[in-house]
Design a protein around this motif. Structure first.
Motif, PDB file in Angstrom:
ATOM      1  N   TRP A  16      53.572  -0.814  87.165  1.00  0.00           N
ATOM      2  CA  TRP A  16      55.022  -0.717  86.966  1.00  0.00           C
ATOM      3  C   TRP A  16      55.481  -1.626  85.835  1.00  0.00           C
ATOM      4  CZ3 TRP A  16      57.793   3.101  88.424  1.00  0.00           C
ATOM      5  CH2 TRP A  16      57.502   3.801  89.596  1.00  0.00           C
ATOM      6  N   LEU A  17      54.728  -2.686  85.554  1.00  0.00           N
ATOM      7  CA  LEU A  17      55.115  -3.601  84.486  1.00  0.00           C
ATOM      8  C   LEU A  17      54.889  -3.000  83.105  1.00  0.00           C
ATOM      9  CD1 LEU A  17      53.868  -6.982  85.958  1.00  0.00           C
ATOM     10  CD2 LEU A  17      56.192  -6.084  85.873  1.00  0.00           C
ATOM     11  N   LEU A  18      54.193  -1.889  83.032  1.00  0.00           N
ATOM     12  CA  LEU A  18      54.045  -1.187  81.753  1.00  0.00           C
ATOM     13  C   LEU A  18      55.277  -0.375  81.402  1.00  0.00           C
ATOM     14  CD1 LEU A  18      50.364   0.091  81.940  1.00  0.00           C
ATOM     15  CD2 LEU A  18      51.287  -1.730  80.515  1.00  0.00           C
ATOM     16  N   VAL A  19      56.098  -0.069  82.384  1.00  0.00           N
ATOM     17  CA  VAL A  19      57.290   0.763  82.149  1.00  0.00           C
ATOM     18  C   VAL A  19      58.208   0.141  81.101  1.00  0.00           C
ATOM     19  CG1 VAL A  19      59.369   1.709  83.218  1.00  0.00           C
ATOM     20  CG2 VAL A  19      57.161   1.931  84.363  1.00  0.00           C
ATOM     21  N   PRO A  20      58.588  -1.138  81.216  1.00  0.00           N
ATOM     22  CA  PRO A  20      59.460  -1.695  80.177  1.00  0.00           C
ATOM     23  C   PRO A  20      58.815  -1.671  78.791  1.00  0.00           C
ATOM     24  CG  PRO A  20      59.444  -3.125  82.088  1.00  0.00           C
ATOM     25  CD  PRO A  20      58.401  -2.079  82.317  1.00  0.00           C
ATOM     26  N   PHE A  21      57.519  -1.964  78.729  1.00  0.00           N
ATOM     27  CA  PHE A  21      56.830  -1.940  77.441  1.00  0.00           C
ATOM     28  C   PHE A  21      56.892  -0.556  76.807  1.00  0.00           C
ATOM     29  CE2 PHE A  21      53.009  -1.083  74.964  1.00  0.00           C
ATOM     30  CZ  PHE A  21      53.134  -2.056  73.983  1.00  0.00           C
ATOM     31  N   VAL A  22      56.597   0.456  77.604  1.00  0.00           N
ATOM     32  CA  VAL A  22      56.618   1.827  77.090  1.00  0.00           C
ATOM     33  C   VAL A  22      58.032   2.234  76.682  1.00  0.00           C
ATOM     34  CG1 VAL A  22      56.264   4.247  77.726  1.00  0.00           C
ATOM     35  CG2 VAL A  22      54.553   2.540  78.333  1.00  0.00           C
ATOM     36  N   LEU A  23      59.014   1.858  77.479  1.00  0.00           N
ATOM     37  CA  LEU A  23      60.392   2.230  77.160  1.00  0.00           C
ATOM     38  C   LEU A  23      60.887   1.545  75.890  1.00  0.00           C
ATOM     39  CD1 LEU A  23      62.088   2.243  80.668  1.00  0.00           C
ATOM     40  CD2 LEU A  23      61.512   4.206  79.257  1.00  0.00           C
ATOM     41  N   TYR A  24      60.554   0.270  75.712  1.00  0.00           N
ATOM     42  CA  TYR A  24      61.051  -0.464  74.559  1.00  0.00           C
ATOM     43  C   TYR A  24      60.207  -0.247  73.305  1.00  0.00           C
ATOM     44  CZ  TYR A  24      64.468  -3.186  77.153  1.00  0.00           C
ATOM     45  OH  TYR A  24      65.545  -3.587  77.898  1.00  0.00           O
ATOM     46  N   ILE A  25      58.906  -0.305  73.434  1.00  0.00           N
ATOM     47  CA  ILE A  25      58.033  -0.292  72.260  1.00  0.00           C
ATOM     48  C   ILE A  25      57.358   1.059  72.050  1.00  0.00           C
ATOM     49  CG2 ILE A  25      56.067  -1.405  71.147  1.00  0.00           C
ATOM     50  CD1 ILE A  25      58.478  -3.257  71.539  1.00  0.00           C
ATOM     51  N   GLY A  26      56.760   1.589  73.097  1.00  0.00           N
ATOM     52  CA  GLY A  26      55.968   2.807  72.960  1.00  0.00           C
ATOM     53  C   GLY A  26      56.771   4.028  72.566  1.00  0.00           C
TER      54      GLY A  26
END
Length: 74
Positions: A16-26
């Motif tokens: 679930w901690l990948l969600v912010p990364f994907v939303l902001y950067i990916g």
């Protein structure tokens, strides 16, 4: 005889901690545009606002997974 460390427990809730990364950067290259306009705001602004609102939800889901798995510090 060499002692091996115990196998690490699987913790899929940490994904679930990948969600912010994907939303902001990916996803940024795909959403970096002005059109369409939603609620009078450029699409990129709406996307970043949604990502900001979803980040605490992702952190909470991770926290909840740790507590259900018996990994509480309390």
């Amino acid at each position: 005889m060499i002692k091996r460390p115990p196998p690490r427990a699987r913790r899929p809730h940490l994904l679930w901690l990948l969600v912010p990364f994907v939303l902001y950067i990916g996803a940024l290259p795909f959403v970096n545009r002005v059109e369409p306009v939603l609620l009078g705001l450029p699409f990129l602004f709406v996307w970043l606002l949604a990502a900001t609102l979803l980040t605490p939800v992702a952190v909470w889901l991770t926290w909840r997974g740790d507590h259900k798995g018996g990994r509480s510090n309390e």
